[in-house]
Design an enzyme around this catalytic site. Structure first.
Site, PDB file in Angstrom:
ATOM      1  N   MET A  62     -39.063   6.204  52.256  1.00 21.61           N
ATOM      2  CA  MET A  62     -40.491   6.421  53.002  1.00 21.61           C
ATOM      3  C   MET A  62     -41.212   5.627  52.228  1.00 21.61           C
ATOM      4  SD  MET A  62     -40.299  10.114  54.651  1.00 21.61           S
ATOM      5  CE  MET A  62     -40.779  11.170  53.473  1.00 21.61           C
TER       6      MET A  62
ATOM      7  N   HIS B  46     -40.382   4.111  43.607  1.00 16.56           N
ATOM      8  CA  HIS B  46     -40.415   4.097  41.972  1.00 16.56           C
ATOM      9  C   HIS B  46     -39.233   3.752  41.798  1.00 16.56           C
ATOM     10  CE1 HIS B  46     -38.298   7.957  43.345  1.00 16.56           C
ATOM     11  NE2 HIS B  46     -39.487   8.262  43.815  1.00 16.56           N
TER      12      HIS B  46
ATOM     13  N   HIS C 115     -36.031   4.920  43.775  1.00 16.33           N
ATOM     14  CA  HIS C 115     -35.548   4.063  44.706  1.00 16.33           C
ATOM     15  C   HIS C 115     -34.963   2.716  44.248  1.00 16.33           C
ATOM     16  CE1 HIS C 115     -39.221   6.383  46.538  1.00 16.33           C
ATOM     17  NE2 HIS C 115     -38.451   6.859  47.269  1.00 16.33           N
TER      18      HIS C 115
ATOM     19  N   GLY D 273     -30.182   9.378  46.961  1.00 15.57           N
ATOM     20  CA  GLY D 273     -30.343   9.862  45.521  1.00 15.57           C
ATOM     21  C   GLY D 273     -29.743  11.641  45.659  1.00 15.57           C
TER      22      GLY D 273
ATOM     23  N   LYS E 153     -31.029  13.868  44.110  1.00 15.85           N
ATOM     24  CA  LYS E 153     -32.127  14.867  43.779  1.00 15.85           C
ATOM     25  C   LYS E 153     -32.417  15.713  45.258  1.00 15.85           C
ATOM     26  CE  LYS E 153     -36.312  14.020  44.376  1.00 15.85           C
ATOM     27  NZ  LYS E 153     -37.212  14.409  45.357  1.00 15.85           N
TER      28      LYS E 153
ATOM     29  N   MET F 188     -37.387  12.239  39.132  1.00 19.08           N
ATOM     30  CA  MET F 188     -38.466  11.269  39.940  1.00 19.08           C
ATOM     31  C   MET F 188     -38.647  11.423  41.446  1.00 19.08           C
ATOM     32  SD  MET F 188     -37.786   7.644  38.295  1.00 19.08           S
ATOM     33  CE  MET F 188     -37.937   7.269  36.650  1.00 19.08           C
ATOM     34  N   SER F 189     -39.745  11.630  41.890  1.00 20.98           N
ATOM     35  CA  SER F 189     -40.078  11.784  43.087  1.00 20.98           C
ATOM     36  C   SER F 189     -41.474  11.276  43.782  1.00 20.98           C
ATOM     37  CB  SER F 189     -40.274  13.509  43.343  1.00 20.98           C
ATOM     38  OG  SER F 189     -40.813  13.755  44.700  1.00 20.98           O
TER      39      SER F 189
ATOM     40  N   ARG G 186     -43.634  12.421  45.345  1.00 22.48           N
ATOM     41  CA  ARG G 186     -44.706  13.551  45.188  1.00 22.48           C
ATOM     42  C   ARG G 186     -44.961  14.284  43.828  1.00 22.48           C
ATOM     43  NH1 ARG G 186     -41.619  15.700  49.933  1.00 22.48           N
ATOM     44  NH2 ARG G 186     -43.152  15.501  51.690  1.00 22.48           N
TER      45      ARG G 186
HETATM   46  O1  PAF Z   1     -35.209  11.012  51.162  1.00 19.91           O
HETATM   47  C1  PAF Z   1     -36.196  10.261  51.857  1.00 19.91           C
HETATM   48  O2  PAF Z   1     -37.032   9.503  51.411  1.00 19.91           O
HETATM   49  C2  PAF Z   1     -36.266  10.399  53.488  1.00 19.91           C
HETATM   50  O3  PAF Z   1     -35.842  11.674  53.871  1.00 19.91           O
HETATM   51  C3  PAF Z   1     -35.114   9.472  53.967  1.00 19.91           C
HETATM   52  C4  PAF Z   1     -33.801   9.745  53.730  1.00 19.91           C
HETATM   53  C5  PAF Z   1     -35.681   7.927  53.766  1.00 19.91           C
HETATM   54  C6  PAF Z   1     -35.300   9.674  55.673  1.00 19.91           C
HETATM   55  O4  PAF Z   1     -36.679   9.490  56.186  1.00 19.91           O
END
Ligand code: PAF
Length: 281
Positions: free
Chosen positions: A29, A33, A36, A150, A152, A187-188, A190
């Protein structure tokens, strides 16, 4: 590297490829970071092309959640993703608009498997239906050979595996290890909502999971772990849940003669943080 902003642009790109080309997709989304980037790096390693999708999916947010304020940082994301160009393979950033993913009369909503009902699903009742719906749609458009998620978000990963098994059996789902910040916090995106002090305080989640892992490995007694979980939940209301599930099917376990995953959700002000630890007994 190309930034494609519609499914039409993406399908045009797709049709320019040899049919044997393998495509690794990392759905995100945005607010990119290192965790990803690790998904995309693995996608590039394993495949001819690496695709990273950036789409803040409205259907996985509840009414009181942070959909409106969720960080949208496309230019910054593009700059970070560009650092992987050194891997020498073509990178596609697929950043569609809402009406491309959810066109008028969209009717491909999917209900997540029943393991969506507790833990995150109990806190966010419609969340996982939104997740599997959007991932199914993203897979329909991007046609991944393999897709990278991930660990997580462990419950999400299991639900996506089940969805993919049913709707995209040719796509391999690759589970990637949790990446941690310097202090150990998972890591997130948020984490950006937290101050340095709050990040430090939030480490109690990881420490608690580690102490539960020690009890599991030391005593192999489910009763003892459950007692400890109940004690922590009673004493510290910042824990939304702590739970042990079978690594295999994500169901409740009746004994500890099997690999398990310990999962937790910790509330730091408005921010809910997830973490988990696998235990191979
Ligand atoms: O983990 C995420 O960032 C979201 O839930 C995903 C898998 C991209 C779906 O929107």
């Amino acid at each position: 590297m190309k930034v494609l902003k519609s499914s039409k642009e993406y399908s045009d790109w797709l049709s320019s490829l040899d049919e044997k080309t393998t495509i690794g997709v990392a759905p995100t989304m945005g607010n990119i970071h290192d965790a990803h980037l690790s998904l995309l790096a693995q996608a590039l390693k394993d495949n001819d092309k690496g695709v990273i999708t950036i789409f803040v999916n409205p259907t996985q947010f509840g009414e009181d959640e942070d959909f409106e304020s969720y960080p949208r940082t496309l230019q910054n994301d593009i700059d970070k993703i560009a650092t992987l160009e050194t891997m020498g393979k073509e990178i596609i950033i697929f950043a569609p608009k809402n009406n491309d993913i959810y066109p008028e009369n969209f009717n491909q909503y999917i209900q997540a498997n029943e393991i969506s009902c507790d833990l995150e699903g109990a806190l966010r009742p419609t969340h996982f239906d939104g997740v599997v719906t959007v991932v199914n749609r993203l897979f329909d458009i991007t046609k991944p050979t393999s897709a990278y998620f991930g660990k997580k978000d462990y419950q999400q990963l299991k639900l996506i595996e089940l969805m993919a098994n049913q709707y995209h059996p040719k796509t391999t789902i690759v589970a990637m290890p949790i990446l941690r910040e310097e202090n150990g916090l998972a890591m997130s995106s948020r984490n950006n909502y937290l101050s340095r002090e709050q990040k430090q305080e939030a480490l109690i989640l990881k420490q608690t999971l580690e102490s539960l892992k020690e009890i599991i490995q030391g005593t192999k007694s489910l009763k003892k772990v459950e007692n400890k979980i109940n004690q922590v939940l009673k004493e510290d209301s910042r824990f939304n849940y702590l739970s042990i599930k079978s690594l295999h099917d994500f169901k409740e376990v009746k004994d500890l003669n099997q690999p398990v995953v310990i999962l937790g959700n910790f509330q730091m002000n408005q921010t809910r943080l997830l973490d988990n630890l696998e235990v191979n007994i």
